[in-house]
Write a protein that holds these residues in place. Sequence first.
Motif, PDB file in Angstrom:
ATOM      1  N   GLU A  47      -8.926  -8.089  -7.227  1.00 45.67           N
ATOM      2  CA  GLU A  47      -8.294  -8.690  -6.063  1.00 45.67           C
ATOM      3  C   GLU A  47      -7.452  -9.887  -6.482  1.00 45.67           C
TER       4      GLU A  47
ATOM      5  N   THR B 159      -1.776  -0.496  -5.759  1.00 45.35           N
ATOM      6  CA  THR B 159      -2.409  -1.155  -4.612  1.00 45.35           C
ATOM      7  C   THR B 159      -3.277  -0.178  -3.843  1.00 45.35           C
TER       8      THR B 159
ATOM      9  N   CYS C 289      -4.110  -3.916   1.028  1.00 44.94           N
ATOM     10  CA  CYS C 289      -3.461  -5.221   1.088  1.00 44.94           C
ATOM     11  C   CYS C 289      -3.477  -5.683   2.538  1.00 44.94           C
TER      12      CYS C 289
ATOM     13  N   ASN D 169      -4.687  -8.714  -1.893  1.00 39.95           N
ATOM     14  CA  ASN D 169      -4.301  -7.421  -2.451  1.00 39.95           C
ATOM     15  C   ASN D 169      -5.418  -6.908  -3.353  1.00 39.95           C
TER      16      ASN D 169
ATOM     17  N   SER E 199      -6.241  -4.005  -6.003  1.00 43.09           N
ATOM     18  CA  SER E 199      -5.555  -3.049  -6.870  1.00 43.09           C
ATOM     19  C   SER E 199      -6.551  -2.357  -7.783  1.00 43.09           C
TER      20      SER E 199
ATOM     21  N   TRP F   6      -1.653 -12.924   1.585  1.00 49.33           N
ATOM     22  CA  TRP F   6      -2.277 -11.609   1.629  1.00 49.33           C
ATOM     23  C   TRP F   6      -3.373 -11.531   0.576  1.00 49.33           C
TER      24      TRP F   6
ATOM     25  N   TYR G  98      -2.137 -13.306  -2.716  1.00 51.31           N
ATOM     26  CA  TYR G  98      -0.685 -13.449  -2.822  1.00 51.31           C
ATOM     27  C   TYR G  98      -0.156 -14.402  -1.763  1.00 51.31           C
TER      28      TYR G  98
ATOM     29  N   GLU H 296       0.832  -1.207   0.000  1.00 45.62           N
ATOM     30  CA  GLU H 296       0.000   0.000   0.000  1.00 45.62           C
ATOM     31  C   GLU H 296       0.865   1.255   0.000  1.00 45.62           C
TER      32      GLU H 296
END
Length: 145
Positions: free
Chosen positions: A63, A34, A37, A53, A55, A51, A66, A28
């Motif tokens: 989304e 991003t 996150c 994330n 974006s 995570w 990760y 972030e």
Amino acid sequence: MISVERVLVVSRPVAEVVAYLEDFARAEEWDPGTVRCVRLDDGPVRQGARWLNTSRFRGRTTELRYELRVREPFHLVFRGENETVTALDDLRFADEATTTRLTYRASLTFRGLARLAAPFLRGEFERLADGVADRLPEAAEAWRP
């Protein structure tokens, strides 16, 4: 597939830069794409940590989930996926006394119909990589453990 690479110099020792970047929630702070996150698991960051994330790209929000795939003293690899893309962020670190040379490589592999758009998106991903190169060193240098 689209791959972009930038080489950055961060004015901090390598161990501190790795410690900052191994927590992908900090994207972030340094990734202009991003929006949010968040960590999906608990405990210390370790290989296998995950995570979510969020974006924004070309006005759309997406989304990716990760996972930290490689966690070594001079190398981090994050792999993100959703139904249309697999993203790989490969970060390699070199100790240069009081600074760190970071080679940041992001690769995107599209699936389905999204593959057809990949050649037209390269320029925008290059601009995002430029944004990372602008923001990441300052964010890492400002971080306090």
